[in-house]
Design a protein around this motif. Structure first.
Motif, short mmCIF file in Angstrom:
data_model
loop_
_atom_site.label_atom_id
_atom_site.label_comp_id
_atom_site.label_asym_id
_atom_site.label_seq_id
_atom_site.Cartn_x
_atom_site.Cartn_y
_atom_site.Cartn_z
N ARG A 167 0.87 -1.18 0.00
CA ARG A 167 0.00 0.00 0.00
C ARG A 167 0.90 1.22 0.00
O ARG A 167 1.85 1.29 0.80
CB ARG A 167 -0.88 0.01 1.25
N GLU A 211 -12.22 2.61 1.84
CA GLU A 211 -12.28 3.07 3.23
C GLU A 211 -13.21 4.25 3.38
O GLU A 211 -13.60 4.61 4.48
CB GLU A 211 -10.89 3.50 3.70
N ARG A 251 -12.00 6.58 15.29
CA ARG A 251 -11.50 5.26 15.69
C ARG A 251 -10.46 5.32 16.79
O ARG A 251 -10.16 4.32 17.44
CB ARG A 251 -10.93 4.52 14.46
N ARG A 305 -4.34 13.68 4.05
CA ARG A 305 -3.68 12.41 4.36
C ARG A 305 -3.68 11.48 3.14
O ARG A 305 -4.35 11.72 2.15
CB ARG A 305 -4.35 11.72 5.56
N ASP A 355 -11.11 2.26 8.86
CA ASP A 355 -11.52 3.60 8.43
C ASP A 355 -12.95 3.61 7.92
O ASP A 355 -13.69 4.56 8.16
CB ASP A 355 -10.55 4.14 7.36
N ASP A 377 0.49 5.76 3.61
CA ASP A 377 -0.77 6.23 4.21
C ASP A 377 -0.40 7.12 5.39
O ASP A 377 -0.55 6.73 6.55
CB ASP A 377 -1.59 5.01 4.67
MG MG Z 1 -7.14 2.92 6.77
#
Ligand code: MG
Ligand code: PEP
Length: 756
Positions: A513, A612, A646, A539, A636, A516
Motif C-alpha cells: 500500500r 475506506e 477510531r 492524508r 476507516d 498512508d
Molecule cells: Mg485505513
C-alpha cells in the motif's frame, strides 16, 4: 555566605547522623542512637521509627520516649492510625492535637496517651515508602513548616540505613508502589492485544541517590548550578533540533520544559535543601519526593501534567549530577521484560531486544500513536494511559501486561499469577493447535476456501508467513518503516527494503500500500499541519497527489524492487474514481520512465484501491472496471460510516462493525465486485477477529488479511464452519433494526460448533 542558626544546626545534625550511621554497632543500635539524637535535637519527648515490613506492616523499630517494650511489638497496617496514613499517602503530617484526628489509633502498650502533638514524615527512597519517622510532644505544639522540612531531610538519611538491608531482610524490602504498597492493578486503554508477563524495565531508569549528606554545602551548590546549566542547555539543543525536524506540538512541550527548568520556586527549593546540608543529588531527590506526594493530591489534569514535567526534569538533573546513563544497557535487560514508559517514539521501541521485550505499558499513548502501531507489528500487548504507572512500579517488579482487557498488574499476588500462568498455558496449547493446522487449507466444512493473508509493516513480520502458513501479505503498510526513520528514505533505500520483502515472501503475493501518512500517522521529519479533523484531513492519497514527488519516488522504488516479479499495489483512502485514475497516471509515468531507461518492469502488475471512504460505494460502476482488485479497510470505513473517531477511547465499541448497516453494505459490495469479476478482500481489524471473520465469510468475502496472531484462530473458525447454514442464518438479519448482530452470531457459532 552568612548562615542562620537553623541552617547550621541542620547541617550539624545531618553530619552527626551520618557519623552514627557510618559508626560501629549493629544497625539496630545505630537506629536507637539516631532516634535519641533526633528527639534531643528537635526538642521532642518522643522520636520513633517505624519500618515497613513485608505485608505492608509498619513495625515500631526504635523509640526514644515511648515504652521500650512496645519496640518490635507495635505494628500498624498501611492506612491504619496516623503512622499508617503517613505511609499510605507518602505525605507528612503535623498535628497539635493528634488524638483528635479521626485516624488516631490508640496503642496502649506504647504509653503514648500523654503526648498530644505529633509530627511524622515518610521515610522515602526513590519515591518508595520504607517507613515513617515520628516525633511527639506532651504539649499541643504547633510544628513549624521548617521543622517538617528538617524531619523530612533526616528521614532521607535514615532511608539509607533502612535500605542497607541490615535492619530487616533485604527480601522484605521488595519493591512496592510507594503509596499503597500493595499489589496494584491499573486500568488503561488497549493499544495492542495479548497477554505477557515479565520484569519491569523502566525506559528511563530511576536514579537512586546514595550520597545524602554534604561535606561542603558550598561546593554542592556549585554542582547543582553546573548541572542545571548543563540540563538547560541540553533542553535548548533539543528545542533547536526539534525546530529543524518537527515544529508544532513537540516544540510546545519542550518550551514548557524550558520554562519549568527555570522555575524559581523549584530551583529555590532545591537550593534550600542543599543549604540544609544535603548533597546536590539528595536535594533534587527531596524536592522530587515532595512533588510526587503532591501529584497524588492534585486532580487538575493541567497541574498534574506540569508536575510530571517536573518529575522528568528532576530525572534529567539527576542524570547530569550522577553521570548515570539515560537508558538500561542491553546486557542488563532481563530475559523477559515489560517496558514501562511515559511515552516513547517508535524508533526507541525498536532499539530494544525484540526477543526479550514482551509487552509495553505507557502512561500516555493512544491507539494511533506510532509506537502503538509498531508494537502491534511486534505483536506484543500494549496498554496506554496507565495512570501513574511510573510512580507505582519499580524496575524489576513482576508485571503482567494484559492488553486484551487493558489492564496492568504490578507485583500481582499468587492467585493472579496462577490465573495468568494458566491462561498463558492455554494460549500456548492453542498455539500448538494452530501450528498443527498451519499447512491445512482454510476451507469450510462444505468445501469453500478462504484465502488468509497477513498484515505487515516491518521486515520482522516476514517470518510470520512461514510460521502461520498465510498465503501472502494482504496489506504491507509502507508508512511504518517511514515512521521509524529519522529522515525521508531515498529511492535506493526504499527499493532495497521492498526487494528484501519480495525476496522473503518468495512466490507468495505481497500487496504494497502506498504511503498512508497524515492524519494520525506523522513522519518525524515532515511538518505537521494544524488540522481540526486530521482523520478527514490532508492524508494518504491526498498528500500523494498534492506532492507527487514523494509518490513517484516510492513507485520508482517499488518498480525497481519488483522488476521481473509480481507487483501488487494499492492506494489508501481513495474517495473518488478520479483520484484512483490520477494515482494510476503517476504510476504509468514511472513505468514509462523505467522503460525509457531500459529497466526491466515487473512481470505482472495489479493496481487496486482501498475501500475506506463510503463515497466510493456509489462509484462502483465506474471504479470496478478500472481496478484490478479492491481491499476494504474496515477500520476507516467503520469510522467514516458511523462518523465515529477510531482513536477516541470514549467512543471505542460504541458502534459495531457487526451491525446490519455495515454488513449489508459489505454484502452489496461483494455482489457488485462479483458482477465485475473484481477480486475483493478485507484488511482491517475485523478480519482478524474470528467472529467478525465468520460474518465476513458468511457475506461472501473470500480473502482476508490480518495480524499474524489471528491467522490460527480464524483458520480454526473457518475449518469448523458450515457455510451454507450460516448464509441462511445471516441473510434475514441484515435488515434487522439491531444495534449489533454480535450476540446472534455468537449464538449461531455456539449452536453450530464453530470455533471462535
Ligand atoms: Mg485505513
Ligand atoms: C483500515 O483502515 O482498515 C486499514 C486497514 O488501514 P489502516 O488501519 O492502516 O488505516
Amino acid at each position: 555566605m552568612e548562615q542562620g542558626p537553623t541552617l547550621t544546626g541542620s547541617r550539624r545534625l545531618l553530619r552527626r547522623l551520618r557519623d552514627i550511621m557510618a559508626g560501629s554497632g549493629s544497625a539496630q543500635e545505630r537506629l536507637d542512637k539516631i532516634v535519641g539524637l533526633i528527639a534531643a535535637d528537635m526538642v521532642a519527648e518522643v522520636c520513633s521509627a517505624y519500618i515497613m515490613r513485608a505485608g505492608e506492616v509498619l513495625e515500631l523499630f526504635a523509640t526514644e520516649g515511648l515504652n521500650r517494650a512496645a519496640v518490635h511489638r507495635t505494628r500498624l497496617r498501611v492506612g491504619e492510625g496516623l503512622v499508617g496514613v503517613i505511609a499510605a499517602t507518602a505525605r507528612p503530617l503535623a498535628l497539635a492535637d493528634a488524638q483528635a484526628h479521626p485516624d488516631f489509633a490508640y496503642r496502649p502498650e506504647t504509653g503514648e496517651e500523654i503526648y498530644h502533638s505529633l509530627m511524622g514524615v515518610p521515610i522515602l527512597r526513590s519515591g518508595r515508602v520504607l517507613g515513617v519517622l515520628v516525633v511527639q510532644n506532651r504539649t499541643r505544639r504547633h510544628y513549624a513548616e521548617d521543622e517538617v522540612e528538617a524531619l523530612q531531610t533526616i528521614a532521607m538519611v535514615l532511608a539509607e540505613l533502612v535500605a542497607g538491608g541490615e535492619l530487616i531482610e533485604p527480601g522484605e524490602l521488595a519493591p512496592s508502589d510507594g503509596i499503597a504498597l500493595l499489589p496494584v492493578r491499573i486500568e488503561g486503554v488497549r493499544l495492542s492485544a495479548g497477554l505477557a508477563v515479565g520484569a519491569a524495565v523502566l525506559h528511563e531508569p530511576r536514579i537512586v541517590v546514595h550520597r545524602i549528606v554534604a561535606e561542603d554545602p558550598e561546593s554542592e551548590l556549585g554542582r547543582l548550578r553546573k548541572a542545571l546549566t548543563e540540563m538547560q542547555s541540553a533542553i535548548d539543543d533539543l528545542i533547536a533540533a526539534s525546530d529543524l525536524a518537527v515544529g508544532g506540538e513537540h516544540r510546545d512541550v519542550l518550551e514548557a520544559y524550558r520554562m519549568f527548568a527555570a522555575d524559581r520556586g523549584w530551583l529555590a527549593r532545591m537550593r534550600e535543601a542543599v543549604r540544609s546540608g544535603l548533597t546536590a543529588e539528595a536535594a533534587v531527590q527531596k524536592v522530587q519526593d515532595d512533588n510526587r506526594a503532591r501529584m497524588h493530591q492534585v486532580s487538575d489534569p493541567y497541574l498534574r501534567e506540569r508536575l510530571s514535567d517536573l518529575e522528568d526534569l528532576a530525572n534529567r538533573l539527576l542524570q547530569h549530577l550522577t553521570g548515570t546513563a539515560a537508558a538500561v544497557s542491553p546486557a542488563e535487560l532481563p530475559d523477559e521484560f515489560i517496558l514501562i514508559a511515559r511515552s516513547m517514539g517508535p524508533a526507541e521501541l525498536l532499539d530494544y531486544d525484540r526477543r526479550r521485550l514482551k509487552g509495553l505499558v505507557l502512561e500516555e499513548g493512544s491507539p494511533t500513536a506510532h509506537v502503538a502501531i509498531v508494537a502491534r507489528a511486534l505483536d506484543i500487548p500494549v496498554i496506554g494511559r496507565a495512570k501513574d504507572v511510573l510512580a507505582k512500579v519499580e524496575a524489576g517488579d513482576l508485571v503482567i501486561a494484559d492488553g486484551d482487557h487493558a489492564q496492568v498488574f504490578i507485583r500481582p499476588g499468587e492467585d493472579i499469577q496462577q490465573a495468568i500462568e494458566a491462561n498463558l498455558a492455554m494460549r500456548r496449547a492453542r498455539q500448538e493447535t494452530y501450528a498443527a493446522i498451519r499447512r491445512a487449507p482454510a476451507e469450510t466444512l462444505d468445501g469453500v476456501a478462504v484465502a488468509l493473508h497477513l498484515n505487515a509493516g516491518l521486515l520482522i513480520d516476514l517470518p510470520h508467513l512461514d510460521a502461520t502458513g498465510a498465503e501472502g501479505i494482504g496489506l504491507y503498510r509502507t508508512e511504518i518503516p517511514f515512521m521509524v526513520q529519522a529522515s525521508f528514505p531515498g529511492v535506493d533505500e526504499q527499493a532495497a527494503l521492498y526487494g528484501r520483502i519480495l525476496d522473503q515472501a518468495g512466490d507468495r503475493p505481497v500487496t504494497f500500500r502506498t504511503l498512508d501518512i497524515g492524519g494520525d500517522k506523522l513522519l518525524p521529519y515532515m511538518p505537521e499541519a494544524e488540522e481540526e479533523n486530521p482523520a478527514m484531513g490532508w492524508r494518504a492519497i491526498r498528500i500523494a497527489l498534492d506532492r507527487p514527488a514523494m509518490l513517484r519516488q516510492q513507485l520508482r522504488a517499488l518498480l525497481r524492487a519488483a522488476a521481473g516479479r509480481h507487483l501488487r499495489l494499492m492506494f489508501p483512502m481513495v474517495a473518488e474514481v478520479a483520484e484512483f485514475a490520477a494515482a494510476r497516471e503517476v504510476f504509468l509515468l514511472e513505468c514509462r520512465r523505467a522503460e525509457k531507461r531500459g529497466l526491466a518492469l515487473p512481470a505482472r502488475i495489479e493496481l487496486g484501491a482501498m475501500l475506506e471512504v463510503p463515497a466510493l460505494l456509489w462509484q462502483l460502476p465506474a471504479l470496478l472496471p478500472a481496478v484490478d482488485f479492491l481491499s476494504v479497510g474496515s477500520n476507516d470505513l467503520t469510522q467514516f460510516l458511523f462518523a465515529c473517531d477510531r482513536g477516541n477511547p470514549r467512543l471505542a465499541g460504541r458502534y459495531d462493525p457487526l451491525s446490519p448497516p455495515m454488513l449489508a453494505l459489505l454484502r452489496d459490495l461483494v455482489r457488485q465486485c462479483a458482477a465485475y469479476r473484481v477480486p475483493l478482500g478485507l484488511c482491517g481489524e475485523m478480519a482478524g477477529n474470528p467472529l467478525d471473520a465468520m460474518a465476513l465469510v458468511g457475506l461472501g468475502l473470500r480473502n482476508l488479511s490480518m495480524t499474524p496472531s489471528s491467522i490460527g484462530p480464524v483458520k480454526m473458525m473457518i475449518r469448523s464452519l458450515h457455510l451454507a447454514a450460516l448464509e441462511r442464518f445471516l441473510a434475514p438479519l441484515l435488515s434487522a433494526p439491531d444495534h449489533s448482530l454480535r450476540g446472534k452470531l455468537a449464538a449461531f457459532a455456539r449452536d453450530h460448533g464453530v470455533a471462535i
